[in-house]
Scaffold this active site. Structure first.
Site, PDB file in Angstrom:
ATOM      1  N   ARG A   1     -52.210  -4.823  16.738  1.00 34.70           N
ATOM      2  CA  ARG A   1     -53.536  -5.446  16.721  1.00 34.70           C
ATOM      3  C   ARG A   1     -54.538  -4.598  15.952  1.00 34.70           C
ATOM      4  O   ARG A   1     -55.470  -5.128  15.330  1.00 34.70           O
ATOM      5  CB  ARG A   1     -54.011  -5.679  18.155  1.00 34.70           C
ATOM      6  CG  ARG A   1     -55.269  -6.533  18.271  1.00 34.70           C
ATOM      7  CD  ARG A   1     -55.597  -6.808  19.713  1.00 34.70           C
ATOM      8  NE  ARG A   1     -56.717  -7.735  19.874  1.00 34.70           N
ATOM      9  CZ  ARG A   1     -57.823  -7.463  20.577  1.00 34.70           C
ATOM     10  NH1 ARG A   1     -57.943  -6.288  21.180  1.00 34.70           N
ATOM     11  NH2 ARG A   1     -58.782  -8.360  20.689  1.00 34.70           N
TER      12      ARG A   1
ATOM     13  N   ILE B   1     -62.211 -11.345  16.875  1.00 33.30           N
ATOM     14  CA  ILE B   1     -60.794 -11.528  17.155  1.00 33.30           C
ATOM     15  C   ILE B   1     -60.695 -11.753  18.661  1.00 33.30           C
ATOM     16  O   ILE B   1     -61.271 -11.008  19.447  1.00 33.30           O
ATOM     17  CB  ILE B   1     -59.966 -10.307  16.694  1.00 33.30           C
ATOM     18  CG1 ILE B   1     -58.477 -10.507  16.998  1.00 33.30           C
ATOM     19  CG2 ILE B   1     -60.471  -9.021  17.293  1.00 33.30           C
ATOM     20  CD1 ILE B   1     -57.589  -9.374  16.451  1.00 33.30           C
ATOM     21  N   SER B   2     -60.003 -12.804  19.072  1.00 32.61           N
ATOM     22  CA  SER B   2     -59.935 -13.151  20.488  1.00 32.61           C
ATOM     23  C   SER B   2     -59.167 -12.095  21.274  1.00 32.61           C
ATOM     24  O   SER B   2     -58.342 -11.354  20.726  1.00 32.61           O
ATOM     25  CB  SER B   2     -59.244 -14.505  20.681  1.00 32.61           C
ATOM     26  OG  SER B   2     -59.995 -15.543  20.105  1.00 32.61           O
ATOM     27  N   GLN B   3     -59.422 -12.041  22.578  1.00 30.06           N
ATOM     28  CA  GLN B   3     -58.661 -11.128  23.418  1.00 30.06           C
ATOM     29  C   GLN B   3     -57.197 -11.568  23.429  1.00 30.06           C
ATOM     30  O   GLN B   3     -56.891 -12.762  23.349  1.00 30.06           O
ATOM     31  CB  GLN B   3     -59.234 -11.106  24.838  1.00 30.06           C
ATOM     32  CG  GLN B   3     -59.008 -12.373  25.637  1.00 30.06           C
ATOM     33  CD  GLN B   3     -59.628 -12.301  27.014  1.00 30.06           C
ATOM     34  OE1 GLN B   3     -60.758 -12.738  27.199  1.00 30.06           O
ATOM     35  NE2 GLN B   3     -58.904 -11.747  27.965  1.00 30.06           N
ATOM     36  N   PRO B   4     -56.266 -10.631  23.503  1.00 29.21           N
ATOM     37  CA  PRO B   4     -54.848 -10.985  23.439  1.00 29.21           C
ATOM     38  C   PRO B   4     -54.410 -12.015  24.478  1.00 29.21           C
ATOM     39  O   PRO B   4     -53.552 -12.854  24.182  1.00 29.21           O
ATOM     40  CB  PRO B   4     -54.154  -9.629  23.648  1.00 29.21           C
ATOM     41  CG  PRO B   4     -55.115  -8.646  23.061  1.00 29.21           C
ATOM     42  CD  PRO B   4     -56.470  -9.170  23.441  1.00 29.21           C
TER      43      PRO B   4
END
Length: 209
Positions: A29, A55-58
Site C-alpha cells: 500500500r 485512498i480508501s481504508q483497506p
C-alpha cells in the site's frame, strides 16, 4: 502493519473471500500513497493522495471488492482511479479493468505505477465518471470509489443483465450508504442492497447527462 499482516487482519474483520485477501497481500500500500503519507500506510484508515482525493481504508477496499463477487472472467468498470490501489486489487481478480478518473494528473500517475508493477489488462480514461465508459459497455461489474448524490442511470445501463455495481451514494456533507445494485432481466427494476454507512469524496459530474 505489513501487507500480509493486513490480509490476516481483514480476515479477522470478516472478509471471507480468499482471493480478495490474497490480492491485498500481494500489494504494498505504501507504493500507492505520497511519500509524506508512507509512514501511515500500514494503518486501516483512508489517506490523502492530493488534489482533495483519498485512498480508501483497506477494510473498505476489501469489502467493496468482495461485494462484487468476482470469479475471474469479468470485465469490470471502475469509477475513480485515484491512487490505483483499488484498480490493482481488481486487476488481480478479473479478466479486464476499465478505469475512469476525472483528474488527469492522478490518472497519469496511477497508470505509470501500475505499468511499472506489471499490470497489463487495464484500460485508462480521463473523464466524467457519471457517464461511465459507454463505448466499452456492457460490464459484468462496476465499482465506484466516489459518491454521487443519486445512482447515475448511465452506470446502471452499462451493466450486463445479472451484473452488479457497488457504489457509495449520498450528499458530500451528509449521510452516505454503500449500495450493491443488481441489474435483472429486461422489464424488471434493479435490486438494491444497503451494505453499510460510509464516507467518500463526492463524484463530480462535469457535464449534464
Amino acid at each position: 502493519m505489513g501487507d500480509q499482516e493486513r490480509a490476516e487482519y481483514l480476515a479477522r474483520q470478516g472478509i471471507q473471500d480468499r482471493r480478495v485477501l490474497e490480492a491485498i497481500a500481494h500489494l504494498r500500500r505504501a507504493e500507492f500513497v505520497p511519500e509524506q503519507e508512507r509512514a501511515r500506510a500500514g494503518a486501516d484508515t483512508p489517506l490523502s493522495i492530493g488534489q482533495g482525493q483519498t485512498i480508501s481504508q483497506p477494510y473498505i477496499v476489501a469489502l467493496m471488492t468482495q461485494a462484487l463477487r468476482l470469479e475471474g472472467h469479468e470485465r469490470v468498470l471502475e469509477i475513480g482511479t485515484g491512487s490505483g490501489y483499488q484498480t490493482a486489487v481488481l486487476a488481480q481478480l478479473c479478466r479486464e479493468v476499465f478505469t475512469v478518473e476525472l483528474l488527469p494528473d492522478l490518472s497519469r500517475t496511477a497508470q505509470g505505477l501500475l505499468t511499472r508493477l506489471g499490470f497489463q489488462d487495464i484500460a485508462y480514461r480521463v473523464g466524467d465518471g457519471t457517464r461511465g465508459w459507454p463505448e466499452e459497455a456492457p460490464f459484468d461489474a462496476i465499482l465506484a470509489t466516489a459518491a454521487p448524490e443519486e445512482v447515475p442511470a448511465a452506470l446502471v445501463a452499462q451493466l450486463t443483465r445479472g451484473g452488479r455495481m457497488v457504489i457509495p451514494v449520498g450528499p458530500a456533507y451528509g449521510s452516505q450508504e454503500l449500495l450493491r445494485i443488481h441489474r435483472g432481466p429486461p422489464g424488471t427494476l434493479p435490486r438494491v442492497e444497503h451494505l453499510l454507512p460510509v464516507r467518500f469524496v463526492p463524484m463530480v459530474e462535469t457535464t449534464p447527462l
